[in-house]
Structures are given as structure tokens and as C-alpha cells.
Motif scaffolding. Sequence first.
Motif, PDB file in Angstrom:
ATOM      1  N   TYR A 132       0.829  -1.214   0.000  1.00  0.00           N
ATOM      2  CA  TYR A 132       0.000   0.000   0.000  1.00  0.00           C
ATOM      3  C   TYR A 132       0.859   1.258   0.000  1.00  0.00           C
ATOM      4  CZ  TYR A 132      -4.313  -2.623   0.833  1.00  0.00           C
ATOM      5  OH  TYR A 132      -5.397  -3.461   0.708  1.00  0.00           O
ATOM      6  N   ALA A 133       1.904   1.260   0.818  1.00  0.00           N
ATOM      7  CA  ALA A 133       2.733   2.462   0.952  1.00  0.00           C
ATOM      8  C   ALA A 133       3.555   2.680  -0.316  1.00  0.00           C
ATOM      9  CB  ALA A 133       3.650   2.331   2.157  1.00  0.00           C
ATOM     10  N   LYS A 134       3.502   3.891  -0.831  1.00  0.00           N
ATOM     11  CA  LYS A 134       4.272   4.228  -2.031  1.00  0.00           C
ATOM     12  C   LYS A 134       5.613   4.817  -1.616  1.00  0.00           C
ATOM     13  CE  LYS A 134       2.798   7.681  -4.463  1.00  0.00           C
ATOM     14  NZ  LYS A 134       1.985   8.475  -5.395  1.00  0.00           N
TER      15      LYS A 134
END
Length: 395
Positions: A132-134
Amino acid sequence: MLYLFQGERVILWIASVLLMSISLYGFFGRLRPTWVYFVLFNLLVLISIEVGVRSAVKLFFPNKEVSLARRAAWTYDELRRMTGHPFLQFNGVPSTTGEIYRVLKPGGRGNQVTVNLSTFNNFGFVGRDFAYAKPPGVIRIAALGASTTADGYPAMLEEYFNARVAAQSNRFEVMNFGQGYWTSAHVLVNFVLNVIDFAPDYVIIHQAANDEHARASEAEFRGDYSHYLKVFQPPRIIDRYILRVSVPYRALKFYLNPNPEWTFIEPASQIRRKEPQRPLNARELGVFRRNIETIIDVASARQIKVVLTTMPHSTDERYPHLQRHYIDQFNEVLRSIAANNDRLLFVDLDKLMTGKDNHLFLDVVHVNDTGRRMKAEYLGKCIIDDEERTLLKAP
């Protein structure tokens, strides 16, 4: 020997105990020796064939080992390539739920490589695992669509980007959210409930097929496609236990019928019905337009740039004219959407590829590696040009 699933091990243990029981009872009980010898001889023949074929695969056809194991996995509801989903009907089985299969490396002596029997990543989509984390400095692109997206152009698009911007600080990440057989309704729901949580900078919409199968009479047609789609139910496989245990039977079965009905998603997710043989009408095209425009509206509201594409297709006369006409109808809807929305980036892949070289196409819409690379280059150039324009506008 080939890898054994838990169910296979249990059945083979039961068979071994049964064989020993028959042998002991025959020699020390009241069974006539002739019957004992007959049963034991036939069991010995079956076991010899099984062991012989498994050994032959291991020694002479190691490249078939994983594919045979995967075919056995399809008979387990929890290990099938597809699994039911509460909103999307079905999705790929996430890789973390599949059993691990270990095989020897080619030419190796004891070194094993781990292969997951699932063909999907940790979220049930094609390609490497998602997070999820970019990461900072990454430009994230979400590719939406059905099988013409799932078949691989996003990976080539990422290669295209990073080969051309390697000297720059920004790195491109392309996430493949395509799933075979999905309609624009599936793509819309997936985007709203899944994709936006990954905070993409761009979203590519490459969808102009599968909706044609929802054609129906005015009285039958429903805008949510409930007249055409049903709750996903794992298919009934009559000989599933034999397929799991016996490699010779499994190999022969798939040799005689490489694509049995239960290996496809349609029987498990679509209502059996006769589709009208006619072009799409205004109501059907209107639902497709609504779904695509809703994706665009949601993306724009979240400052996600949209790249809209048309669908190239073969012009080979071997494929029915009506089948090609459906794609043309959807493409005209997509062009109309692009013409009325100046926020879009539009790549008319249909005009760029259709009619140029039919050798690119494997069927009406699916393309080979050359075709996928062409898609990647056209889309990549469009996005890179947009990024350069954005940089020039920045103060």
C-alpha cells in the motif's frame, strides 16, 4: 517423486494400509489364494505404472512437473487459481495461500528452488507483490482492465519507463490490476474499493471487451449485469480425487482434453443463457459508458490522472465480423468520452495498431509479446510526455 498434497498423502496411506490388510488376511485368513494373488497383482501393476510415470516425469520431463502439480491444485477449492470474492465475483488466489512446491534447479544436484502454485501476487493480481505504501519519489501507475491487461503489457511498460528515466530521481512503478473475464463493472468496483487505496498517480483504463456478453432483451437487461453474472461457485469435478492422486491419469486426462470446462471461470460465474446475435444497443453501450465515466470521475476527484485507451483488434476474416464490430462500438464510446473530457490523456491504440499487422494478434483482441511491447511504448511515451509538461509548468 512428484510433490504430494495433503489429500494425496492421506489417500495413499489408506491405500497402503488396505493393501497390507488384504495381504495379511489372504495369507492367514480364509480368502482363496487365487483371489489374493489377483488383487495383489493388479494393485502391483497400478502402483508400478504410477511410480514409473512419476519417475519418468522427474527424470526426463522436469519442465512438466510444476504444471502437473498446478493441475492437481485446481481440483482443490482453496488452491484454485480463482477464488470467490464478495464484491468482484472472483479474484486470483493470493500467493500466500498457495502451497509451496520445491523442484530441483535444471542441471542442479540437490539445490531446490521454491515455486508457488498460485499464479498471482499477495493481492490476487498478476505480477510481483504489492504494498500500500508508495516509496518516496516513485510515480505509481495502476493498469486497469481484463485479460488484455492481465496478459503482461504493464510489466513491459514499467521496463520502458525505468530504461528511459534511469538517470532521473523518479522511478516508475506499474501495478497490474487486470483480471481475465472482468467487465467494465468489475473494473469499476475494483478501482473504487481496491486500487485507490494504493494512491496511484496515474490510472490506465484499457477495457473494451467482455461487456458484449451481457447483451440481452430490454426486459431482461440489468445495468448491474445481474442478468448475466452469478455468484461464483467452485465447479463440480467428478474425478477430482483421481486427478489429485494419480499422475498418469492426470497427464492422460489433460492430454485428451487440455482445457476441460471446469478450468475456466465462465461456468462458475456466468448464467447459462443464449446471447442475442446483434450489435450492442444504446442501453448496453450506455452502461459501459457510465462505468468508464465513473472511474474517470472518481479518479479526477482524487487528483489521479487518467489515461484512456481504445482496444486494438485483429481484422482477420477468420474471426466473426460481429465479434470485431462489438470492439468497434466500444471504441467509439471511448473516443466520445475522450472528446468530451479535456482532463484525460488519450491513447488511441485502435488507430495505432488495428489493421497494421494481424500477426500481432493471437485472437481477436489478445496480442503477442511484440504487440504488448507496442502498447507499452505508446502508453509510456504518453505518460513521460505528460510528466515533462508538468515539470515545465512547475514554478
